[in-house]
Design a protein around this motif. Structure first.
Motif, PDB file in Angstrom:
ATOM      1  N   LYS A   5       0.812  -1.220   0.000  1.00  0.00           N
ATOM      2  CA  LYS A   5       0.000   0.000   0.000  1.00  0.00           C
ATOM      3  C   LYS A   5       0.844   1.269   0.000  1.00  0.00           C
ATOM      4  O   LYS A   5       0.302   2.363  -0.086  1.00  0.00           O
ATOM      5  N   GLY A   6       2.155   1.122   0.174  1.00  0.00           N
ATOM      6  CA  GLY A   6       3.034   2.279   0.109  1.00  0.00           C
ATOM      7  C   GLY A   6       3.417   2.826   1.479  1.00  0.00           C
ATOM      8  O   GLY A   6       2.921   2.405   2.520  1.00  0.00           O
ATOM      9  N   VAL A   7       4.291   3.805   1.433  1.00  0.00           N
ATOM     10  CA  VAL A   7       4.844   4.396   2.645  1.00  0.00           C
ATOM     11  C   VAL A   7       3.765   5.076   3.480  1.00  0.00           C
ATOM     12  O   VAL A   7       3.747   4.959   4.712  1.00  0.00           O
ATOM     13  N   GLN A   8       2.844   5.779   2.841  1.00  0.00           N
ATOM     14  CA  GLN A   8       1.827   6.510   3.606  1.00  0.00           C
ATOM     15  C   GLN A   8       0.962   5.566   4.441  1.00  0.00           C
ATOM     16  O   GLN A   8       0.609   5.885   5.577  1.00  0.00           O
ATOM     17  N   ALA A   9       0.626   4.419   3.898  1.00  0.00           N
ATOM     18  CA  ALA A   9      -0.157   3.441   4.662  1.00  0.00           C
ATOM     19  C   ALA A   9       0.623   2.964   5.878  1.00  0.00           C
ATOM     20  O   ALA A   9       0.062   2.796   6.970  1.00  0.00           O
ATOM     21  N   GLN A  10       1.921   2.790   5.708  1.00  0.00           N
ATOM     22  CA  GLN A  10       2.763   2.363   6.822  1.00  0.00           C
ATOM     23  C   GLN A  10       2.863   3.450   7.889  1.00  0.00           C
ATOM     24  O   GLN A  10       2.809   3.171   9.091  1.00  0.00           O
ATOM     25  N   VAL A  11       2.998   4.697   7.447  1.00  0.00           N
ATOM     26  CA  VAL A  11       3.066   5.818   8.381  1.00  0.00           C
ATOM     27  C   VAL A  11       1.746   5.948   9.141  1.00  0.00           C
ATOM     28  O   VAL A  11       1.736   6.167  10.364  1.00  0.00           O
ATOM     29  N   THR A  12       0.632   5.800   8.448  1.00  0.00           N
ATOM     30  CA  THR A  12      -0.676   5.860   9.102  1.00  0.00           C
ATOM     31  C   THR A  12      -0.798   4.761  10.151  1.00  0.00           C
ATOM     32  O   THR A  12      -1.282   5.004  11.268  1.00  0.00           O
ATOM     33  N   PHE A  13      -0.360   3.565   9.814  1.00  0.00           N
ATOM     34  CA  PHE A  13      -0.374   2.454  10.758  1.00  0.00           C
ATOM     35  C   PHE A  13       0.448   2.788  12.002  1.00  0.00           C
ATOM     36  O   PHE A  13      -0.010   2.620  13.134  1.00  0.00           O
ATOM     37  N   LEU A  14       1.655   3.288  11.797  1.00  0.00           N
ATOM     38  CA  LEU A  14       2.527   3.624  12.930  1.00  0.00           C
ATOM     39  C   LEU A  14       1.965   4.766  13.767  1.00  0.00           C
ATOM     40  O   LEU A  14       2.056   4.744  15.002  1.00  0.00           O
ATOM     41  N   ASN A  15       1.379   5.752  13.127  1.00  0.00           N
ATOM     42  CA  ASN A  15       0.749   6.839  13.881  1.00  0.00           C
ATOM     43  C   ASN A  15      -0.409   6.319  14.732  1.00  0.00           C
ATOM     44  O   ASN A  15      -0.593   6.755  15.874  1.00  0.00           O
ATOM     45  N   SER A  16      -1.175   5.407  14.195  1.00  0.00           N
ATOM     46  CA  SER A  16      -2.280   4.811  14.953  1.00  0.00           C
ATOM     47  C   SER A  16      -1.761   4.015  16.142  1.00  0.00           C
ATOM     48  O   SER A  16      -2.343   4.056  17.226  1.00  0.00           O
ATOM     49  N   LEU A  17      -0.665   3.308  15.955  1.00  0.00           N
ATOM     50  CA  LEU A  17      -0.053   2.561  17.049  1.00  0.00           C
ATOM     51  C   LEU A  17       0.433   3.514  18.137  1.00  0.00           C
ATOM     52  O   LEU A  17       0.195   3.299  19.327  1.00  0.00           O
ATOM     53  N   GLU A  18       1.081   4.598  17.724  1.00  0.00           N
ATOM     54  CA  GLU A  18       1.586   5.591  18.676  1.00  0.00           C
ATOM     55  C   GLU A  18       0.443   6.209  19.493  1.00  0.00           C
ATOM     56  O   GLU A  18       0.592   6.479  20.691  1.00  0.00           O
ATOM     57  N   LYS A  19      -0.697   6.415  18.853  1.00  0.00           N
ATOM     58  CA  LYS A  19      -1.864   6.994  19.536  1.00  0.00           C
ATOM     59  C   LYS A  19      -2.618   5.940  20.354  1.00  0.00           C
ATOM     60  O   LYS A  19      -3.656   6.240  20.936  1.00  0.00           O
ATOM     61  N   GLU A  20      -2.092   4.738  20.370  1.00  0.00           N
ATOM     62  CA  GLU A  20      -2.685   3.616  21.113  1.00  0.00           C
ATOM     63  C   GLU A  20      -4.105   3.318  20.674  1.00  0.00           C
ATOM     64  O   GLU A  20      -4.971   2.976  21.484  1.00  0.00           O
ATOM     65  N   LEU A  21      -4.360   3.442  19.361  1.00  0.00           N
ATOM     66  CA  LEU A  21      -5.663   3.088  18.813  1.00  0.00           C
ATOM     67  C   LEU A  21      -5.829   1.571  18.748  1.00  0.00           C
ATOM     68  O   LEU A  21      -6.947   1.078  18.574  1.00  0.00           O
ATOM     69  N   PHE A  22      -4.745   0.849  18.868  1.00  0.00           N
ATOM     70  CA  PHE A  22      -4.758  -0.609  18.929  1.00  0.00           C
ATOM     71  C   PHE A  22      -3.476  -1.052  19.612  1.00  0.00           C
ATOM     72  O   PHE A  22      -2.575  -0.251  19.839  1.00  0.00           O
ATOM     73  N   THR A  23      -3.436  -2.299  19.963  1.00  0.00           N
ATOM     74  CA  THR A  23      -2.229  -2.871  20.552  1.00  0.00           C
ATOM     75  C   THR A  23      -1.759  -4.034  19.684  1.00  0.00           C
ATOM     76  O   THR A  23      -2.538  -4.582  18.893  1.00  0.00           O
ATOM     77  N   ILE A  24      -0.520  -4.377  19.837  1.00  0.00           N
ATOM     78  CA  ILE A  24       0.053  -5.504  19.119  1.00  0.00           C
ATOM     79  C   ILE A  24       0.312  -6.620  20.122  1.00  0.00           C
ATOM     80  O   ILE A  24       0.952  -6.398  21.153  1.00  0.00           O
ATOM     81  N   PHE A  25      -0.217  -7.795  19.823  1.00  0.00           N
ATOM     82  CA  PHE A  25      -0.028  -8.959  20.680  1.00  0.00           C
ATOM     83  C   PHE A  25       1.357  -9.542  20.430  1.00  0.00           C
ATOM     84  O   PHE A  25       1.742  -9.778  19.291  1.00  0.00           O
ATOM     85  N   ASN A  26       2.092  -9.753  21.496  1.00  0.00           N
ATOM     86  CA  ASN A  26       3.435 -10.324  21.387  1.00  0.00           C
ATOM     87  C   ASN A  26       3.401 -11.821  21.646  1.00  0.00           C
ATOM     88  O   ASN A  26       2.943 -12.255  22.705  1.00  0.00           O
ATOM     89  N   LEU A  27       3.895 -12.573  20.685  1.00  0.00           N
ATOM     90  CA  LEU A  27       4.098 -13.995  20.936  1.00  0.00           C
ATOM     91  C   LEU A  27       5.263 -14.136  21.896  1.00  0.00           C
ATOM     92  O   LEU A  27       6.264 -13.432  21.775  1.00  0.00           O
ATOM     93  N   GLU A  28       5.122 -15.041  22.834  1.00  0.00           N
ATOM     94  CA  GLU A  28       6.148 -15.281  23.840  1.00  0.00           C
ATOM     95  C   GLU A  28       6.717 -16.683  23.659  1.00  0.00           C
ATOM     96  O   GLU A  28       6.075 -17.537  23.031  1.00  0.00           O
ATOM     97  N   PRO A  29       7.904 -16.929  24.195  1.00  0.00           N
ATOM     98  CA  PRO A  29       8.492 -18.266  24.065  1.00  0.00           C
ATOM     99  C   PRO A  29       7.570 -19.389  24.549  1.00  0.00           C
ATOM    100  O   PRO A  29       7.571 -20.479  23.965  1.00  0.00           O
ATOM    101  N   HIS A  30       6.747 -19.125  25.570  1.00  0.00           N
ATOM    102  CA  HIS A  30       5.871 -20.185  26.068  1.00  0.00           C
ATOM    103  C   HIS A  30       4.746 -20.539  25.088  1.00  0.00           C
ATOM    104  O   HIS A  30       4.088 -21.565  25.248  1.00  0.00           O
ATOM    105  N   HIS A  31       4.528 -19.727  24.057  1.00  0.00           N
ATOM    106  CA  HIS A  31       3.541 -20.043  23.026  1.00  0.00           C
ATOM    107  C   HIS A  31       4.068 -21.058  22.012  1.00  0.00           C
ATOM    108  O   HIS A  31       3.282 -21.682  21.297  1.00  0.00           O
TER     109      HIS A  31
END
Length: 90
Positions: A5-31
């Motif tokens: 989708k290009g750089v702008q889509a990536q920047v929008t995604f990162l801005n949304s993450l920074e604003k805590e509009l969503f969270t990212i689930f981290n896989l852990e070794p126990h998974h």
């Protein structure tokens, strides 16, 4: 997916993450053992790491509501070995 989708889509995604509009689930070794078990169980589809991660996430969240274009596989996969996924895309 965002690279298509290009750089702008990536920047929008990162801005949304920074604003805590969503969270990212981290896989852990126990998974890891559960991921391996799932990938072996569904090897005939085959299940990849991304799909197995969504199963782990569903188990963590306690529901199987997903948004995926992968209708065939997610009609087959089960979270907590029993529960079907509800694909919100279809």
């Amino acid at each position: 997916m965002l690279t298509r989708k290009g750089v702008q889509a990536q920047v929008t995604f990162l801005n949304s993450l920074e604003k805590e509009l969503f969270t990212i689930f981290n896989l852990e070794p126990h998974h890891t053992p559960q991921i391996i078990k799932l990938m072996e169980k569904y090897a005939n589809l085959p299940m990849d790491l991304a799909d197995a991660s969504l199963v782990i996430l569903a188990e963590h969240l306690g529901h199987g509501r997903i948004f995926s274009v992968d209708q065939r596989d997610f009609n087959t996969y089960r979270w907590k070995q029993t529960y079907p996924f509800e694909n919100l895309l279809f």
